[in-house]
Design a protein around this motif. Structure first.
Motif, PDB file in Angstrom:
ATOM      1  N   ALA A   1       2.155  10.308  -7.129  1.00  0.00           N
ATOM      2  CA  ALA A   1       2.114   9.699  -8.360  1.00  0.00           C
ATOM      3  C   ALA A   1       1.473  10.696  -9.456  1.00  0.00           C
ATOM      4  O   ALA A   1       2.056  10.506 -10.599  1.00  0.00           O
ATOM      5  N   ALA A   2       0.485  11.640  -9.164  1.00  0.00           N
ATOM      6  CA  ALA A   2      -0.059  12.386 -10.303  1.00  0.00           C
ATOM      7  C   ALA A   2       0.823  13.362 -10.508  1.00  0.00           C
ATOM      8  O   ALA A   2       0.627  14.217 -11.616  1.00  0.00           O
ATOM      9  N   HIS A   3       2.000  13.692  -9.705  1.00  0.00           N
ATOM     10  CA  HIS A   3       3.070  14.979 -10.014  1.00  0.00           C
ATOM     11  C   HIS A   3       4.320  14.494  -9.917  1.00  0.00           C
ATOM     12  O   HIS A   3       5.155  15.508  -9.965  1.00  0.00           O
ATOM     13  N   LEU A   4       4.753  13.219 -10.423  1.00  0.00           N
ATOM     14  CA  LEU A   4       5.957  12.486 -10.491  1.00  0.00           C
ATOM     15  C   LEU A   4       6.881  13.436 -11.523  1.00  0.00           C
ATOM     16  O   LEU A   4       8.084  13.664 -11.502  1.00  0.00           O
ATOM     17  N   ARG A   5       6.106  13.933 -12.684  1.00  0.00           N
ATOM     18  CA  ARG A   5       6.932  14.442 -13.794  1.00  0.00           C
ATOM     19  C   ARG A   5       7.319  15.830 -13.241  1.00  0.00           C
ATOM     20  O   ARG A   5       8.074  16.531 -13.832  1.00  0.00           O
ATOM     21  N   GLU A   6       6.761  16.395 -12.413  1.00  0.00           N
ATOM     22  CA  GLU A   6       7.151  17.895 -11.788  1.00  0.00           C
ATOM     23  C   GLU A   6       8.231  17.682 -10.976  1.00  0.00           C
ATOM     24  O   GLU A   6       9.070  18.630 -10.913  1.00  0.00           O
ATOM     25  N   LEU A   7       8.677  16.260 -10.516  1.00  0.00           N
ATOM     26  CA  LEU A   7       9.580  16.280  -9.422  1.00  0.00           C
ATOM     27  C   LEU A   7      11.016  16.220 -10.081  1.00  0.00           C
ATOM     28  O   LEU A   7      11.331  15.497 -10.919  1.00  0.00           O
ATOM     29  N   PRO A   8      12.042  16.998  -9.702  1.00  0.00           N
ATOM     30  CA  PRO A   8      13.382  16.778 -10.265  1.00  0.00           C
ATOM     31  C   PRO A   8      13.962  15.241  -9.776  1.00  0.00           C
ATOM     32  O   PRO A   8      13.594  14.937  -8.817  1.00  0.00           O
TER      33      PRO A   8
ATOM     34  N   VAL B   1       2.908   5.830  10.941  1.00  0.00           N
ATOM     35  CA  VAL B   1       3.128   4.975   9.875  1.00  0.00           C
ATOM     36  C   VAL B   1       3.760   5.848   8.649  1.00  0.00           C
ATOM     37  O   VAL B   1       3.531   6.776   8.262  1.00  0.00           O
ATOM     38  N   ARG B   2       4.980   5.129   8.270  1.00  0.00           N
ATOM     39  CA  ARG B   2       5.738   5.975   7.488  1.00  0.00           C
ATOM     40  C   ARG B   2       6.338   4.840   6.220  1.00  0.00           C
ATOM     41  O   ARG B   2       6.518   3.721   6.437  1.00  0.00           O
ATOM     42  N   GLN B   3       6.834   5.564   5.149  1.00  0.00           N
ATOM     43  CA  GLN B   3       7.444   4.786   3.937  1.00  0.00           C
ATOM     44  C   GLN B   3       8.523   5.564   3.546  1.00  0.00           C
ATOM     45  O   GLN B   3       8.661   6.937   3.425  1.00  0.00           O
ATOM     46  N   PHE B   4       9.679   4.992   2.989  1.00  0.00           N
ATOM     47  CA  PHE B   4      10.554   5.764   2.037  1.00  0.00           C
ATOM     48  C   PHE B   4      11.140   4.941   1.065  1.00  0.00           C
ATOM     49  O   PHE B   4      10.940   3.716   0.981  1.00  0.00           O
ATOM     50  N   GLY B   5      11.648   5.629   0.028  1.00  0.00           N
ATOM     51  CA  GLY B   5      11.918   4.591  -1.251  1.00  0.00           C
ATOM     52  C   GLY B   5      12.416   5.395  -2.226  1.00  0.00           C
ATOM     53  O   GLY B   5      12.904   6.703  -2.539  1.00  0.00           O
ATOM     54  N   LEU B   6      12.442   4.806  -3.677  1.00  0.00           N
ATOM     55  CA  LEU B   6      12.703   5.301  -4.994  1.00  0.00           C
ATOM     56  C   LEU B   6      11.644   5.179  -5.829  1.00  0.00           C
ATOM     57  O   LEU B   6      11.215   4.024  -5.960  1.00  0.00           O
ATOM     58  N   VAL B   7      11.264   6.208  -6.634  1.00  0.00           N
ATOM     59  CA  VAL B   7      10.338   5.999  -7.836  1.00  0.00           C
ATOM     60  C   VAL B   7      11.023   6.708  -9.192  1.00  0.00           C
ATOM     61  O   VAL B   7      11.907   7.525  -9.025  1.00  0.00           O
TER      62      VAL B   7
ATOM     63  N   TRP C   1       0.844  -1.234  -0.017  1.00  0.00           N
ATOM     64  CA  TRP C   1      -0.015   0.097  -0.174  1.00  0.00           C
ATOM     65  C   TRP C   1       1.042   1.065  -0.048  1.00  0.00           C
ATOM     66  O   TRP C   1       1.985   1.374  -0.120  1.00  0.00           O
ATOM     67  N   GLY C   2       0.293   2.460  -0.246  1.00  0.00           N
ATOM     68  CA  GLY C   2       1.254   3.678  -0.062  1.00  0.00           C
ATOM     69  C   GLY C   2       2.037   3.590  -1.184  1.00  0.00           C
ATOM     70  O   GLY C   2       1.592   3.423  -2.437  1.00  0.00           O
ATOM     71  N   MET C   3       3.405   3.658  -1.114  1.00  0.00           N
ATOM     72  CA  MET C   3       4.434   3.646  -2.455  1.00  0.00           C
ATOM     73  C   MET C   3       4.247   2.755  -3.295  1.00  0.00           C
ATOM     74  O   MET C   3       4.641   2.592  -4.243  1.00  0.00           O
ATOM     75  N   GLY C   4       3.711   1.403  -2.464  1.00  0.00           N
ATOM     76  CA  GLY C   4       3.580   0.296  -3.276  1.00  0.00           C
ATOM     77  C   GLY C   4       2.615   0.266  -4.332  1.00  0.00           C
ATOM     78  O   GLY C   4       2.554  -0.556  -5.098  1.00  0.00           O
ATOM     79  N   SER C   5       1.769   1.244  -4.364  1.00  0.00           N
ATOM     80  CA  SER C   5       0.978   1.537  -5.516  1.00  0.00           C
ATOM     81  C   SER C   5       1.314   2.127  -6.700  1.00  0.00           C
ATOM     82  O   SER C   5       0.725   2.151  -7.670  1.00  0.00           O
ATOM     83  N   ILE C   6       2.648   2.770  -6.605  1.00  0.00           N
ATOM     84  CA  ILE C   6       3.141   3.411  -7.404  1.00  0.00           C
ATOM     85  C   ILE C   6       4.109   2.290  -8.412  1.00  0.00           C
ATOM     86  O   ILE C   6       4.945   1.724  -7.853  1.00  0.00           O
ATOM     87  N   ALA C   7       3.996   2.328  -9.612  1.00  0.00           N
ATOM     88  CA  ALA C   7       4.685   1.480 -10.278  1.00  0.00           C
ATOM     89  C   ALA C   7       6.136   1.374 -10.527  1.00  0.00           C
ATOM     90  O   ALA C   7       6.550   2.770 -10.601  1.00  0.00           O
ATOM     91  N   GLY C   8       6.870   0.280 -10.203  1.00  0.00           N
ATOM     92  CA  GLY C   8       8.218   0.431 -10.137  1.00  0.00           C
ATOM     93  C   GLY C   8       8.814   1.083  -8.937  1.00  0.00           C
ATOM     94  O   GLY C   8      10.296   0.992  -9.074  1.00  0.00           O
ATOM     95  N   ALA C   9       8.026   1.270  -7.808  1.00  0.00           N
ATOM     96  CA  ALA C   9       8.618   1.836  -6.543  1.00  0.00           C
ATOM     97  C   ALA C   9       9.492   0.735  -5.835  1.00  0.00           C
ATOM     98  O   ALA C   9       9.144  -0.423  -5.798  1.00  0.00           O
ATOM     99  N   ASP C  10      10.701   1.071  -5.469  1.00  0.00           N
ATOM    100  CA  ASP C  10      11.327   0.391  -4.564  1.00  0.00           C
ATOM    101  C   ASP C  10      11.552   1.041  -3.119  1.00  0.00           C
ATOM    102  O   ASP C  10      11.842   2.161  -2.834  1.00  0.00           O
TER     103      ASP C  10
END
Length: 295
Positions: free
Chosen positions: A282-289, A241-247, A217-226
């Motif tokens: 996920a809706a704004h990933l293309r905005e992020l550096p 409740v917290r998560q961290f990783g790479l998308v 859940w959370g970041m796990g719903s974003i395709a390809g997330a580690d």
């Protein structure tokens, strides 16, 4: 409001609008800049602050996160920065708390470095299933409590986290020592941005891509997330409740860390809040550096 203050507020808004207009114009020119150097609309929105005036452009991550925060009964926070980058964006009011099981990432890397090729089952279980018994076995493999704490801290320092300390003994007897390390979002996202660049980290990040379905859940719903999650109660029973990783981003990867502390104290409410935060992200990933390792 005094005439002087009103004038300053109008001037601040005017500057923000002009800055946004200039940014949008530059985006339209097709100027070719690197993923780590480009100033995005989201960055402009996050940075445009004048005294007590906070200006966010509609439709940006900053604006949508503010809307999410306003509708959330609890405290939330999010930080993001490009892999190999030097500065982070941050949103929300939650900033620091126990690492819980997110600290198993540097723990596994420390254990694998100490004894390469061993504890394969324990490493896999600790990351993919968040198995506490497996993580405890890895902790013990590092030596005494102080030796284990120092080994995990060494990985954190290598990843650019210069402040987080790991307790050698359990502050609360019912929880692991390492899980009770105070780990801020700012330090965690900095570590995440360097994680894929650390020696021997490929095995750990590959496990972060194989989280069991029950924890996706959370970041796990974003395709390809580690990613890796962590959760636990404070002394009164209220869950963090917290998560961290790479998308994946347009020019590489984005390091992300976020957390929720629901007013209800319920784990399920924290989990659902992270689901909503992930959807906004996920809706704004293309905005992020986004970026890649510099070495």
């Amino acid at each position: 409001m005094s005439a002087d203050r009103s004038g300053r507020v109008r001037a601040a808004i005017g500057c923000a609008v002009l800055a946004a207009a200039a940014l949008l114009t530059s985006c339209a020119t097709g100027t070719n800049v690197s993923g780590t150097d480009e100033t995005t609309i989201t960055e402009a929105a996050a940075r445009t602050e004048q005294h007590d005036l906070s200006y966010t452009l509609p439709g940006t991550l900053a604006a949508d996160f503010a809307e999410l925060q306003a509708s959330t009964r609890g405290t939330i926070g999010l930080a993001a920065m490009p892999v190999g980058g030097t500065s982070a964006l941050s949103f929300g009011t939650w900033s620091t708390g126990p690492a819980w099981s997110t600290i198993k990432v540097p723990l596994v890397l420390a254990a694998q470095r100490r004894a390469p090729g061993t504890n394969t089952y324990a490493a896999t279980a600790a990351i993919t299933e968040s198995d506490n018994t497996a993580a405890d076995a890895l902790w013990q493999s590092l030596g005494s409590g102080q030796e284990a704490a120092s080994a995990v801290e060494a990985v954190l320092r290598e990843g650019g986290d210069t402040t987080t300390t790991v307790p050698a003994t359990r502050p609360r007897a019912e929880h692991s020592a390492f899980g009770q390390a105070e780990w801020s979002l700012a330090d965690q996202v900095k570590f995440a941005s360097e994680l894929p660049c650390l020696s021997g980290s490929a095995g750990v990040t590959s496990l972060m891509a194989e989280i069991v379905p029950a924890h996706r859940w959370g970041m796990g719903s974003i395709a390809g997330a580690d990613f890796k999650g962590g959760w636990g109660p404070d002394p009164s029973g209220g869950y963090l409740v917290r998560q961290f990783g790479l998308v994946d981003g347009p020019a590489g990867q984005v390091a992300v860390a976020f957390a929720a502390k629901p007013d209800s104290g319920a784990f399920s409410d924290g989990m659902q809040t992270l689901n909503r935060m992930a959807a906004v992200l996920a809706a704004h990933l293309r905005e992020l550096p986004s970026g890649k390792c510099r070495r």
